[in-house]
Design a protein around this motif. Structure first.
Motif, mmCIF file in Angstrom:
data_model
loop_
_atom_site.group_PDB
_atom_site.id
_atom_site.type_symbol
_atom_site.label_atom_id
_atom_site.label_comp_id
_atom_site.label_asym_id
_atom_site.label_seq_id
_atom_site.Cartn_x
_atom_site.Cartn_y
_atom_site.Cartn_z
ATOM 1 N N ILE A 107 -0.469 8.313 -6.399
ATOM 2 C CA ILE A 107 0.721 9.148 -6.288
ATOM 3 C C ILE A 107 0.334 10.616 -6.426
ATOM 4 N N ILE A 161 1.591 7.469 -2.070
ATOM 5 C CA ILE A 161 2.967 7.929 -2.246
ATOM 6 C C ILE A 161 2.901 9.419 -2.558
ATOM 7 N N LEU A 177 3.713 6.910 2.185
ATOM 8 C CA LEU A 177 5.133 6.916 1.846
ATOM 9 C C LEU A 177 5.494 8.286 1.277
ATOM 10 N N LEU A 202 10.212 3.938 -4.303
ATOM 11 C CA LEU A 202 8.954 3.718 -3.581
ATOM 12 C C LEU A 202 7.931 3.025 -4.477
#
Length: 290
Positions: free
Chosen positions: A201, A225, A242, A255
């Protein structure tokens, strides 16, 4: 004396030379992250950037987004659009070929392959670690039992106000058993964590060109992400990454939760990665340097 026909230099202006000079402007942190710089330092970096443009035949920036910004900031006649070259840097495509067995992560941290998501960012305000933590806290207890959240990077010390806030939230939301603060780890161990995580992330509000994303691409991390800042959209165009709107904790949480019970995969095609990197370098040389 040495018959130099081309000189590519870093961020320091070097004056007019009897050869072609290409300078690199890595980012605009002094403009976008003013709180990290004193007024004197900001003025110095602004003046240095203008000197680079004056004394160079071409300027290299890291993205099309940066090229557009630089053109808008400087304007004509000082800067002509054809002077600005875009070179998206890459990392060694072979970094994943020296990653140790995932059992080392289990031994050192109690983490199994595919059982954690990773936020490998320096602990600074614009990386938005708190958004990641709050989004993770909104996931179901079942998800948090199966998938842990791991933070790595410099700055995880008690004197850091961001870390103190993160630690407060961990305790307040009873996430002590679900979140790992590993601090700064060595490069090999970091790449191991990246290779065997379920997802990476990046909630950053600013990047010059995201090195973590480039490393993740080389390691063929399946799930990325990231915040939908212009740089990330450019860097990950055409991929399965994403995206979530910057600061949208609810969307980020959804998500993250969508990864529950997904299959963990670590297949890497190094031949494709290498050929792509070589093709990009060749194209850059033919387009700008020949």
């Amino acid at each position: 004396k040495f018959k130099i026909s081309l000189l590519i230099c870093g961020s320091e202006p070097i004056g007019r030379l009897n050869c072609r000079v290409i300078s690199w402007i890595p980012d605009f942190q002094h403009i976008d992250l003013k709180f990290n710089f004193s007024i004197i330092h900001r003025l110095y970096r602004s003046a240095k950037m203008k000197l680079q443009i004056c004394f160079s035949d071409s300027i290299i920036v890291s993205s099309e987004h940066a090229k557009s910004r630089l053109t808008a900031m400087i304007g004509k006649p000082l800067l002509d659009r054809q002077q600005v070259l875009v070179w998206r840097f890459r990392v060694d495509v072979g970094i994943g070929q020296v990653i140790p067995n995932p059992k080392i992560l289990s031994k050192n941290y109690g983490l199994d392959a595919g059982s954690f998501i990773l936020c490998p960012m320096q602990l600074t305000a614009h990386k938005n670690h708190l958004d990641v933590l709050l989004a993770y806290s909104k996931c179901t207890p079942e998800f948090r039992q199966d998938v842990k959240l791991v933070f790595t990077g410099g700055g995880y010390v008690k004197s850091n106000s961001i870390f103190r806030r993160l630690f407060f939230e961990v305790q307040a939301k009873e996430l002590v058993n679900d979140i790992y603060f590993l601090g700064k780890v060595d490069e090999l161990e970091l790449h191991s964590l990246m290779k065997y995580c379920l997802a990476i992330i990046s909630a950053s509000s600013y990047e010059g060109w995201n090195t973590v994303i480039e490393e993740a691409r080389c390691l063929q991390v399946k799930n990325l992400i990231v915040s939908s800042i212009p740089l990330h959209l450019e860097q990950l165009k055409g991929t399965t990454a994403l995206f979530f709107p910057l600061g949208d904790i609810s969307k980020l949480s959804k998500l993250i939760s969508s990864l529950h019970n997904t299959n963990f995969s670590q297949e890497v095609d190094y031949s494709t990665l290498k050929s792509t990197a070589e093709a990009e370098l060749k194209n850059f040389i033919l387009s700008y340097l020949v």
